[in-house]
Scaffold this active site. Sequence first.
Site, PDB file in Angstrom:
ATOM      1  N   ASP A 303       0.867  -1.170   0.000  1.00  0.00           N
ATOM      2  CA  ASP A 303       0.000   0.000   0.000  1.00  0.00           C
ATOM      3  C   ASP A 303       0.920   1.242   0.000  1.00  0.00           C
ATOM      4  O   ASP A 303       2.149   1.146   0.053  1.00  0.00           O
ATOM      5  CB  ASP A 303      -0.971  -0.029   1.185  1.00  0.00           C
TER       6      ASP A 303
HETATM    7  C1  BGC Z   1      -5.162   3.111   0.330  1.00  0.00           C
HETATM    8  C2  BGC Z   1      -5.456   2.053  -0.706  1.00  0.00           C
HETATM    9  C3  BGC Z   1      -5.402   2.652  -2.090  1.00  0.00           C
HETATM   10  C4  BGC Z   1      -4.051   3.294  -2.285  1.00  0.00           C
HETATM   11  C5  BGC Z   1      -3.852   3.875  -3.671  1.00  0.00           C
HETATM   12  C6  BGC Z   1      -3.912   3.891   0.006  1.00  0.00           C
HETATM   13  O1  BGC Z   1      -3.723   4.983   0.851  1.00  0.00           O
HETATM   14  O2  BGC Z   1      -5.026   2.497   1.595  1.00  0.00           O
HETATM   15  O3  BGC Z   1      -6.709   1.472  -0.462  1.00  0.00           O
HETATM   16  O4  BGC Z   1      -5.649   1.665  -3.044  1.00  0.00           O
HETATM   17  O5  BGC Z   1      -3.886   4.312  -1.334  1.00  0.00           O
HETATM   18  O6  BGC Z   1      -4.595   5.005  -3.847  1.00  0.00           O
END
Ligand code: BGC
Length: 746
Positions: A303
């Site tokens: 993530d």
């Molecule tokens: C979130 C994810 C998301 C990613 C990309 C993160 O901060 O936890 O769910 O897919 O950002 O935007």
Amino acid sequence: MFFCIVVLISFNGWAQLSKDGNVSNIAQLLKDMTIEEKVGQMTQINLDVICEGEIYKLVEPHHIQQSKLDEAIVKWHVGSVLNCGGHAYPVDQWHQIIRSIERTVQEKSRTKIPVLYGIDAIHGANYVMGSTLFPQQLAQAATFHPALIQQVAGITALETRAVGIPWNFSPVLDVGRNPAWSRFFETYGEDPYVCSVMGRGAIEGYQGENATKIDDQHVAACMKHFLGYSGARTGKDRTPAYLSDIQLREIYMPSFQAAIDAGAMTVMINSGEINGIPVHANPKILVDLLRNEMHFNGMAVTDWEDVIKLVKVHHVAVDLKEAVYQAVMAGIDMCMVPNDYDFTRLLIELVKEGRITEQRLDQSVARILQLKMSVSKISDATAVGLNDKIGCEEHIKVAQQVVAESVTLLQNKDNILPLKKEAKIMVTGPAAHSLILMNGAWSRTWQGVDTTWEDHSKMTIVEGLRSIGGKNVAYRKGCELNSYKKDEKWLKSLQKMDVIIACVGELPSTEKPGDIDDLSLERAQIKFVNDLIKTGKPVVLVLLENRPRLIEPIADQCAAIIMAYQPGDNAGEVLAKILYGEINPSGKLPFTYPRFNQSLLTYDHKHSEALDQKFGENAYQPQWPFGFGLSYSQLVYKNLKVSRSSNATEQPTWTVSVEVENKSDRPALETVILYLHDQVASVTPSVRKVKRFEKKMVPAKGVVVYEFVLGTDDLSFIGRSVKPEIEGGVWDVYVGDLKAQIEYQP
Ligand code: BGC
């Protein structure tokens, strides 16, 4: 001369590989790639990094800066780009961005391996201007209609593919166990089985029929966030979870396993920690569990900034290089870095120093190449020609069907609803005339609060009501989300009204910005609704919220209560049709709506949690239980029967049937939920667990039979061996208020 040959082989390598799809050629391609090229494939950067302007402060209109793109592709061999630069783009702008990247790869990269673009299209293609916005996942779950969820995902895939993006960071398969969590609305609710069924529908909708090849109308799905992200003790985002091996398998794993079995191609890792170990640094979760136990062969992406967070937030790595080492050795394949090339640089160093082997890189890069091979038209992504599908009438109709099937009627005293057309109505409250509150987060922007991006061709709730009730519908905001000034004169004037519709809720938010200290609805709104109640006029409360905000002080005095979730900007008219009775509500809560802050029990709590102060089993007193939802029809459940299969040589099965009678003149969609309760087990059983559900149309004055088949697997639980076990005994079967039993000895 030698260099030219290498160029030729490598170029042919990808071209050949993508043409014949022969997996064994991946090994050959890997042999031809340099360490730098491999590490580049494992690097994912944010769009901001290659656009003109500063990160998070791009020059409008956002566009690629060629020198930065060259640096990404030629110098760092970047394999993936994600996100929008802070807000949605129209289709043409997306096409320009995607084409610039494709062209640069074609013209300047040695390997010519296409860049894989990924995006969060989580309730529709929310970063594409004009796309169809669906209700958020929690609302989708309230439909209890997995085929509809599959359709939603199919449309989202199509509208995402239309702009040239073939990879979607969705669905969220985290089970919503803590209603205070800022991402509760992104889940399919609190039950592992419901999350599994809905999640499977989403995976099939995103990826299409063929689980090994993504055609040009579909996208690769990304299950997230593996594992236990939603289990944080405090409910605050990215805070520690303490979860036993049994809980992980009983509660948090099933939805991911169902998605893996359905062919999910990628997974995103949980940013948090479980039992003191950040998941991004935990090979027990990322290898032993995900790869060896659950047999996931796809690609694992971190993530956002989660390698950096091993140093800055979790304090398990002394510096970034150590963090890169820990994460790669724990089993990540691709790093969502995403705002610099430190991961890339440090991983190259680690391999050159011999701390990480090239074989370890090959493992991840093979998965990345395999994924890229599986996505058709990846090198020519904007050529799919689906532009006119974006936000088309047909798609909006599906969004409206989801609204119609998700909105949940929680209270309806004296059948105050449906409203009569001639009734004089005051529509009020901070959510009555707000598209952003209808949409929630991940709507044109990350947090979804910037009204600049609202589509004013869509109807708010007031506008929807006026489209039916016309001049009989008055509106006044009356109260802000967190401030309220009493206006005695206006309150007095409400005597002229027949009904007051109070639309309350919370500002959209997600992730860290969505943390709250108190689950109660803002005091200002409670006071406001109390004043409305004091007018003596019937108050219909409509809730638009990220999570179930507590409304205990006002709930009993409201005449009717409707949970609208975050239904998206296609909901205005549908909500009005529900309120006026043109649509019969059929949504059911996919979670327990709590009454008090200190009683956040899920429906499948343990018997000890049900014990009250008088030692009765009545401590589960939520505002509304899981599965609750009223209809305008009077529905009666009867004749619950269980019959056991008679073939003695095979494992037994049980057919459970129940009749639902509709005593009214209105047809009703009704979801029947079947629960089992294991009377005695060596690991304390839950008071009940969902095993099946089905939604059917019950005609006016008609009777419909629902039938479910259970097998011995349905009697199993994660035992002391931390594996599924079945013990002989008796199980209660609950459907509505009816009860039957199953007996079984293995
Ligand atoms: C979130 C994810 C998301 C990613 C990309 C993160 O901060 O936890 O769910 O897919 O950002 O935007």
